[in-house]
Write a protein that holds these residues in place. Sequence first.
Motif, PDB file in Angstrom:
ATOM      1  N   HIS A   8      45.893  33.610  54.334  1.00  0.00           N
ATOM      2  CA  HIS A   8      45.733  34.479  55.502  1.00  0.00           C
ATOM      3  C   HIS A   8      46.534  35.769  55.338  1.00  0.00           C
ATOM      4  O   HIS A   8      46.026  36.866  55.613  1.00  0.00           O
ATOM      5  CB  HIS A   8      46.171  33.744  56.761  1.00  0.00           C
ATOM      6  CG  HIS A   8      46.113  34.579  58.004  1.00  0.00           C
ATOM      7  ND1 HIS A   8      44.935  35.088  58.510  1.00  0.00           N
ATOM      8  CD2 HIS A   8      47.103  35.008  58.840  1.00  0.00           C
ATOM      9  CE1 HIS A   8      45.192  35.789  59.598  1.00  0.00           C
ATOM     10  NE2 HIS A   8      46.496  35.753  59.823  1.00  0.00           N
ATOM     11  N   VAL A   9      47.772  35.637  54.890  1.00  0.00           N
ATOM     12  CA  VAL A   9      48.629  36.816  54.723  1.00  0.00           C
ATOM     13  C   VAL A   9      48.051  37.756  53.674  1.00  0.00           C
ATOM     14  O   VAL A   9      47.973  38.978  53.891  1.00  0.00           O
ATOM     15  CB  VAL A   9      50.064  36.390  54.350  1.00  0.00           C
ATOM     16  CG1 VAL A   9      50.893  37.588  53.907  1.00  0.00           C
ATOM     17  CG2 VAL A   9      50.724  35.703  55.539  1.00  0.00           C
ATOM     18  N   VAL A  10      47.642  37.210  52.537  1.00  0.00           N
ATOM     19  CA  VAL A  10      47.057  38.043  51.485  1.00  0.00           C
ATOM     20  C   VAL A  10      45.815  38.764  52.011  1.00  0.00           C
ATOM     21  O   VAL A  10      45.641  39.970  51.803  1.00  0.00           O
ATOM     22  CB  VAL A  10      46.716  37.188  50.246  1.00  0.00           C
ATOM     23  CG1 VAL A  10      45.846  37.980  49.261  1.00  0.00           C
ATOM     24  CG2 VAL A  10      47.995  36.729  49.556  1.00  0.00           C
ATOM     25  N   LEU A  13      47.814  47.582  48.293  1.00  0.00           N
ATOM     26  CA  LEU A  13      47.604  47.036  46.964  1.00  0.00           C
ATOM     27  C   LEU A  13      48.476  45.788  46.832  1.00  0.00           C
ATOM     28  O   LEU A  13      49.609  45.773  47.330  1.00  0.00           O
ATOM     29  CB  LEU A  13      47.999  48.054  45.895  1.00  0.00           C
ATOM     30  CG  LEU A  13      47.179  49.341  45.858  1.00  0.00           C
ATOM     31  CD1 LEU A  13      47.880  50.391  44.995  1.00  0.00           C
ATOM     32  CD2 LEU A  13      45.783  49.058  45.333  1.00  0.00           C
ATOM     33  N   LEU A  14      47.964  44.757  46.157  1.00  0.00           N
ATOM     34  CA  LEU A  14      48.685  43.493  46.081  1.00  0.00           C
ATOM     35  C   LEU A  14      48.850  43.045  44.639  1.00  0.00           C
ATOM     36  O   LEU A  14      47.932  43.179  43.834  1.00  0.00           O
ATOM     37  CB  LEU A  14      47.941  42.413  46.861  1.00  0.00           C
ATOM     38  CG  LEU A  14      47.694  42.682  48.352  1.00  0.00           C
ATOM     39  CD1 LEU A  14      46.915  41.543  48.968  1.00  0.00           C
ATOM     40  CD2 LEU A  14      49.003  42.901  49.092  1.00  0.00           C
ATOM     41  N   ALA A  15      50.027  42.505  44.335  1.00  0.00           N
ATOM     42  CA  ALA A  15      50.312  42.032  42.980  1.00  0.00           C
ATOM     43  C   ALA A  15      51.151  40.765  43.041  1.00  0.00           C
ATOM     44  O   ALA A  15      51.780  40.463  44.058  1.00  0.00           O
ATOM     45  CB  ALA A  15      51.042  43.107  42.179  1.00  0.00           C
ATOM     46  N   ARG A  44      52.550  51.221  50.381  1.00  0.00           N
ATOM     47  CA  ARG A  44      51.232  51.243  49.756  1.00  0.00           C
ATOM     48  C   ARG A  44      50.920  49.944  49.028  1.00  0.00           C
ATOM     49  O   ARG A  44      49.762  49.665  48.721  1.00  0.00           O
ATOM     50  CB  ARG A  44      51.135  52.410  48.766  1.00  0.00           C
ATOM     51  CG  ARG A  44      51.177  53.794  49.412  1.00  0.00           C
ATOM     52  CD  ARG A  44      51.054  54.868  48.352  1.00  0.00           C
ATOM     53  NE  ARG A  44      49.826  54.695  47.575  1.00  0.00           N
ATOM     54  CZ  ARG A  44      49.659  55.137  46.316  1.00  0.00           C
ATOM     55  NH1 ARG A  44      50.659  55.741  45.689  1.00  0.00           N
ATOM     56  NH2 ARG A  44      48.518  54.945  45.694  1.00  0.00           N
ATOM     57  N   ALA A  45      51.961  49.168  48.730  1.00  0.00           N
ATOM     58  CA  ALA A  45      51.759  47.952  47.930  1.00  0.00           C
ATOM     59  C   ALA A  45      52.726  46.870  48.361  1.00  0.00           C
ATOM     60  O   ALA A  45      53.830  47.146  48.847  1.00  0.00           O
ATOM     61  CB  ALA A  45      51.945  48.253  46.449  1.00  0.00           C
ATOM     62  N   CYS A  46      52.301  45.630  48.162  1.00  0.00           N
ATOM     63  CA  CYS A  46      53.171  44.472  48.377  1.00  0.00           C
ATOM     64  C   CYS A  46      53.059  43.583  47.154  1.00  0.00           C
ATOM     65  O   CYS A  46      51.959  43.150  46.784  1.00  0.00           O
ATOM     66  CB  CYS A  46      52.772  43.715  49.636  1.00  0.00           C
ATOM     67  SG  CYS A  46      53.909  42.367  50.059  1.00  0.00           S
ATOM     68  N   VAL A  47      54.193  43.309  46.542  1.00  0.00           N
ATOM     69  CA  VAL A  47      54.257  42.497  45.327  1.00  0.00           C
ATOM     70  C   VAL A  47      54.912  41.169  45.688  1.00  0.00           C
ATOM     71  O   VAL A  47      55.941  41.136  46.365  1.00  0.00           O
ATOM     72  CB  VAL A  47      55.073  43.208  44.230  1.00  0.00           C
ATOM     73  CG1 VAL A  47      55.060  42.386  42.944  1.00  0.00           C
ATOM     74  CG2 VAL A  47      54.544  44.616  43.984  1.00  0.00           C
ATOM     75  N   PHE A  48      54.303  40.084  45.239  1.00  0.00           N
ATOM     76  CA  PHE A  48      54.799  38.746  45.557  1.00  0.00           C
ATOM     77  C   PHE A  48      55.304  38.041  44.311  1.00  0.00           C
ATOM     78  O   PHE A  48      54.717  38.162  43.228  1.00  0.00           O
ATOM     79  CB  PHE A  48      53.683  37.879  46.145  1.00  0.00           C
ATOM     80  CG  PHE A  48      53.209  38.284  47.505  1.00  0.00           C
ATOM     81  CD1 PHE A  48      53.810  37.768  48.645  1.00  0.00           C
ATOM     82  CD2 PHE A  48      52.147  39.169  47.648  1.00  0.00           C
ATOM     83  CE1 PHE A  48      53.358  38.126  49.908  1.00  0.00           C
ATOM     84  CE2 PHE A  48      51.689  39.534  48.906  1.00  0.00           C
ATOM     85  CZ  PHE A  48      52.297  39.012  50.041  1.00  0.00           C
ATOM     86  N   ASP A  49      56.354  37.264  44.482  1.00  0.00           N
ATOM     87  CA  ASP A  49      56.687  36.193  43.550  1.00  0.00           C
ATOM     88  C   ASP A  49      55.628  35.108  43.733  1.00  0.00           C
ATOM     89  O   ASP A  49      54.945  35.059  44.765  1.00  0.00           O
ATOM     90  CB  ASP A  49      58.085  35.672  43.885  1.00  0.00           C
ATOM     91  CG  ASP A  49      58.400  34.347  43.234  1.00  0.00           C
ATOM     92  OD1 ASP A  49      58.295  34.254  41.999  1.00  0.00           O
ATOM     93  OD2 ASP A  49      58.723  33.398  43.970  1.00  0.00           O
ATOM     94  N   SER A  87      43.650  32.747  43.692  1.00  0.00           N
ATOM     95  CA  SER A  87      43.514  33.684  42.579  1.00  0.00           C
ATOM     96  C   SER A  87      42.792  34.973  42.955  1.00  0.00           C
ATOM     97  O   SER A  87      42.788  35.928  42.175  1.00  0.00           O
ATOM     98  CB  SER A  87      42.784  33.016  41.413  1.00  0.00           C
ATOM     99  OG  SER A  87      41.497  32.585  41.819  1.00  0.00           O
ATOM    100  N   GLU A  88      42.202  35.024  44.151  1.00  0.00           N
ATOM    101  CA  GLU A  88      41.447  36.215  44.547  1.00  0.00           C
ATOM    102  C   GLU A  88      42.302  37.154  45.389  1.00  0.00           C
ATOM    103  O   GLU A  88      43.241  36.734  46.064  1.00  0.00           O
ATOM    104  CB  GLU A  88      40.205  35.796  45.357  1.00  0.00           C
ATOM    105  CG  GLU A  88      39.260  34.855  44.621  1.00  0.00           C
ATOM    106  CD  GLU A  88      38.640  35.481  43.390  1.00  0.00           C
ATOM    107  OE1 GLU A  88      38.335  36.694  43.450  1.00  0.00           O
ATOM    108  OE2 GLU A  88      38.482  34.773  42.382  1.00  0.00           O
ATOM    109  N   GLY A  89      41.947  38.437  45.351  1.00  0.00           N
ATOM    110  CA  GLY A  89      42.546  39.412  46.258  1.00  0.00           C
ATOM    111  C   GLY A  89      43.677  40.231  45.677  1.00  0.00           C
ATOM    112  O   GLY A  89      44.176  41.154  46.333  1.00  0.00           O
ATOM    113  N   PHE A  90      44.113  39.918  44.452  1.00  0.00           N
ATOM    114  CA  PHE A  90      45.224  40.656  43.856  1.00  0.00           C
ATOM    115  C   PHE A  90      44.723  41.734  42.907  1.00  0.00           C
ATOM    116  O   PHE A  90      43.759  41.541  42.173  1.00  0.00           O
ATOM    117  CB  PHE A  90      46.168  39.696  43.123  1.00  0.00           C
ATOM    118  CG  PHE A  90      46.824  38.715  44.038  1.00  0.00           C
ATOM    119  CD1 PHE A  90      47.870  39.113  44.865  1.00  0.00           C
ATOM    120  CD2 PHE A  90      46.394  37.397  44.112  1.00  0.00           C
ATOM    121  CE1 PHE A  90      48.471  38.209  45.729  1.00  0.00           C
ATOM    122  CE2 PHE A  90      46.976  36.496  44.970  1.00  0.00           C
ATOM    123  CZ  PHE A  90      48.021  36.901  45.780  1.00  0.00           C
TER     124      PHE A  90
END
Length: 235
Positions: free
Chosen positions: A117-119, A128-130, A10-15, A150-153
């Motif tokens: 592109h990935v985001v 959901l993205l963080a 449901r979510a992908c969190v990035f460093d 900065s957009e999309g999170f």
Amino acid sequence: MLHPSLNGARACVFDAGGTLIHPDWGRLAALAEEAEGRRFEAEEMRRAFGEMLKAAGTGVQAPGAPALDQGSRHWTFRGMYGGLGLDEGACERLVCRIDTAHAERHIWCGADPEAAHVVGELKRAGLLLAVVSNTEDGRLLDALEAAGLSEGFDLLLDSHLVGCRKPDPAIFRMALEGLGVEAGEAAFVGDSYAHDALPARAAGLRAILLDPLDLHPESVCPRIRALGDLLRGEV
């Protein structure tokens, strides 16, 4: 087709640093040449940086390399320059110059070529993205803005602002709570085996290690060579 670790997530969190955004290698090279008369190419700095991160995670450093104090300012760049053969005095002088350059424009301002592109694609896939980042000065948003990312999170967690940092499991719990998902429903993508992949895995997330230089064949977490591999299924 998404990477298998994202199937059903449901979510992908990035460093942030080293994953979504990268240092301004051109400025870092120019500083070394101006201050110390040493010329470095971006690729050798990138590899020295990766090897420094690995050494920081294992506690095993090359003989003669300056000691890594992970509490000091710009410690990653100290370690990188040290790995390139500069002594402690030269590293300290360069850190002072980095302070000035960083105040003018965030030194971590280079977007990974595949990040936007990935985001965008993961967002369109309904995830959901963080971003969860260790910072020294609370400027995660500045770095993302400088890189045009900065957009999309749905959530940004800056260690300096929230009061804990990776690998502390508390910051992973904050991300899960902020997104409203369970640990097993979230993937975490980062470039540090010790500070990203292993602690995320220990916290129950689906850890994915970004390892473009193949520095961690021992990884117990799935590895990708580029962010775009998140969209390419089995790799």
